[in-house]
Design a protein around this motif. Sequence first.
Motif, PDB file in Angstrom:
ATOM      1  N   PRO A  56       0.833  -1.213   0.000  1.00 32.78           N
ATOM      2  CA  PRO A  56       0.000   0.000   0.000  1.00 32.78           C
ATOM      3  C   PRO A  56       0.864   1.259   0.000  1.00 32.78           C
ATOM      4  O   PRO A  56       1.991   1.267   0.514  1.00 32.78           O
ATOM      5  CB  PRO A  56      -0.805  -0.134   1.302  1.00 32.78           C
ATOM      6  N   GLY A  57       0.337   2.333  -0.563  1.00 32.03           N
ATOM      7  CA  GLY A  57       1.062   3.595  -0.607  1.00 32.03           C
ATOM      8  C   GLY A  57       1.162   4.246   0.758  1.00 32.03           C
ATOM      9  O   GLY A  57       0.423   3.925   1.692  1.00 32.03           O
ATOM     10  N   PHE A  58       2.089   5.192   0.869  1.00 36.68           N
ATOM     11  CA  PHE A  58       2.304   5.902   2.122  1.00 36.68           C
ATOM     12  C   PHE A  58       1.286   7.036   2.286  1.00 36.68           C
ATOM     13  O   PHE A  58       0.811   7.610   1.304  1.00 36.68           O
ATOM     14  CB  PHE A  58       3.716   6.483   2.167  1.00 36.68           C
ATOM     15  N   VAL A  59       0.988   7.347   3.552  1.00 35.13           N
ATOM     16  CA  VAL A  59       0.046   8.424   3.882  1.00 35.13           C
ATOM     17  C   VAL A  59       0.696   9.366   4.882  1.00 35.13           C
ATOM     18  O   VAL A  59       1.210   8.923   5.915  1.00 35.13           O
ATOM     19  CB  VAL A  59      -1.266   7.863   4.470  1.00 35.13           C
ATOM     20  N   ALA A 310      -7.259   0.686  -6.468  1.00 33.98           N
ATOM     21  CA  ALA A 310      -5.904   0.227  -6.784  1.00 33.98           C
ATOM     22  C   ALA A 310      -4.901   1.330  -6.476  1.00 33.98           C
ATOM     23  O   ALA A 310      -4.427   2.050  -7.357  1.00 33.98           O
ATOM     24  CB  ALA A 310      -5.814  -0.197  -8.236  1.00 33.98           C
ATOM     25  N   ASP A 311      -4.580   1.480  -5.192  1.00 33.31           N
ATOM     26  CA  ASP A 311      -3.611   2.453  -4.705  1.00 33.31           C
ATOM     27  C   ASP A 311      -2.451   1.673  -4.109  1.00 33.31           C
ATOM     28  O   ASP A 311      -2.614   0.984  -3.096  1.00 33.31           O
ATOM     29  CB  ASP A 311      -4.221   3.362  -3.637  1.00 33.31           C
ATOM     30  N   ILE A 328      -2.279   5.193  -8.300  1.00 34.03           N
ATOM     31  CA  ILE A 328      -3.466   5.673  -7.593  1.00 34.03           C
ATOM     32  C   ILE A 328      -4.678   5.432  -8.485  1.00 34.03           C
ATOM     33  O   ILE A 328      -4.693   5.851  -9.646  1.00 34.03           O
ATOM     34  CB  ILE A 328      -3.346   7.170  -7.233  1.00 34.03           C
ATOM     35  N   ASN A 329      -5.670   4.737  -7.944  1.00 37.52           N
ATOM     36  CA  ASN A 329      -6.868   4.378  -8.711  1.00 37.52           C
ATOM     37  C   ASN A 329      -6.506   3.681 -10.025  1.00 37.52           C
ATOM     38  O   ASN A 329      -7.136   3.887 -11.054  1.00 37.52           O
ATOM     39  CB  ASN A 329      -7.732   5.609  -8.997  1.00 37.52           C
ATOM     40  N   GLY A 330      -5.474   2.846  -9.972  1.00 39.74           N
ATOM     41  CA  GLY A 330      -5.060   2.107 -11.152  1.00 39.74           C
ATOM     42  C   GLY A 330      -4.256   2.896 -12.155  1.00 39.74           C
ATOM     43  O   GLY A 330      -3.854   2.364 -13.187  1.00 39.74           O
TER      44      GLY A 330
END
Length: 480
Positions: A56-59, A310-311, A328-330
């Motif tokens: 998963p991506g970083f926040v 899809a992130d 992000i969002n595919g």
Amino acid sequence: MDTFGLIFSPAMTLTANILDLFDQRIYYGSIHIENGRIAQIERMGNERPGAPYVLPGFVDAHVHIESSLLTPAQFARLAVVHGTVATVSDPHEIGNVLGVPGVDYMIEDGNRVPFKFCFGAPSCVPATPFETAGATISVRDVRDLLGRRDIGYLAEMMNFPGVLNEDPDVMAKIALAKAYNKPIDGHAPGLRGDDAQRYIDAGMETDHECFTYEEALDKVQRGMNILIREGSAARNFEALHPLLTYYSDRVMFCSDDKHPDTLAEGHIDQLVVRALHKGHNVWNVLRAACLNPVMHYRLPVGLLREGDSADFIIINDMDRFRVMHTVINGQVVAENGKTLIPNLRSDHPNSFHCSSKQPSDFVVRAEPCDTIRVIEALDGQLITNELHLEPTIRNGQFVADPTRDLLKLVVVNRYQDVPPAVAFIKNFGLKHGALASSVGHDSHNITAVGCDDDSICRAVNLVIEAKGGLSAVTSEQSRR
């Protein structure tokens, strides 16, 4: 589509090592993406050395986009290069200048790019009665903001004395957040013990202002989520990273205030690498960097589950954590250190209504006294100390004295013509000239530090002429 040839299309498949943050395991598999969502995940065996990794991506769990000196669209262009897919963004700074229209501007600009901004309703505009801001965000304004779907939370309640003293407006804003079932951010540097408990009991759920491990430990043991902050000015990672060992379920990473030069170098990815180099468990680190912010703020950010958006990011290996792709969002938004988000230009709303100053505006007449009050700046911290030092006097005036690192500090109202506020500061280190900036939390008036009144005046006037910004002048320039 193969692993290294990411091409955005309505349907695609990615094969790699997959990090499952919920089961805390790595397996080799394929991710099938359709229309920006994860349609299916197939497990194909054990982790394969040499294959890339998907996670998963970083926040960034708390940031003021305005501090980057960039619009949301431009901030996103830099952040995605480092694997950041979302931010929890408090538009408190622009709110103090423009009010609710400033909040609207941030949301509208952020919506122009493929990035997931979660904006909050500023809770403390103006931030203090001791300085003049450009706007007010009232209880009614907060109610209207919290009622919107594009506002995700009540932003940091800086007025912790108001919480402890049950100020009616403060308590009304907190009650509104509870009524709308939206998270409430805290902000209470140094608050501990029973007062910290009262603050938490009133509804505050996070704090990004802890600057000692003991303070953070006290708050996290009382049920508060602690954000480990590492920004451009305030840096608390070294003090707080031990929390990752025992309280990874209550810890997040944030930058708070990130300047453009340091954002270009790195973002949350830097904290991940540093934490891993400290020996922390990878799952604890990624829980803070990816999972906890999404779960706490209920962000519309995918976490590599079937049905999620899809992130995700693709990294080269588990040691260096170099981000190869951000999706992000595919849609691929960054690839091998280059952003793929378009370079969009934005409007620049403003509020600047003061006229040029004279050196005499910054004169402090000497009065009989043994000492004067002096602010002591602390490197890497937002807090300051108070000193009482012997003044330097020339021609009947208290003056800056760079030989003692005793400089003059001024605040000039940007919203109306009134006399500047003048004080003295130590531990700043400037040897000659002056610096000035209208980027000044929280009201964003012009703040200047300088070694002489001429330099201070010149630096301030440069900012006034540009209607905002930063300036630096030398003493020689001021005398021309």
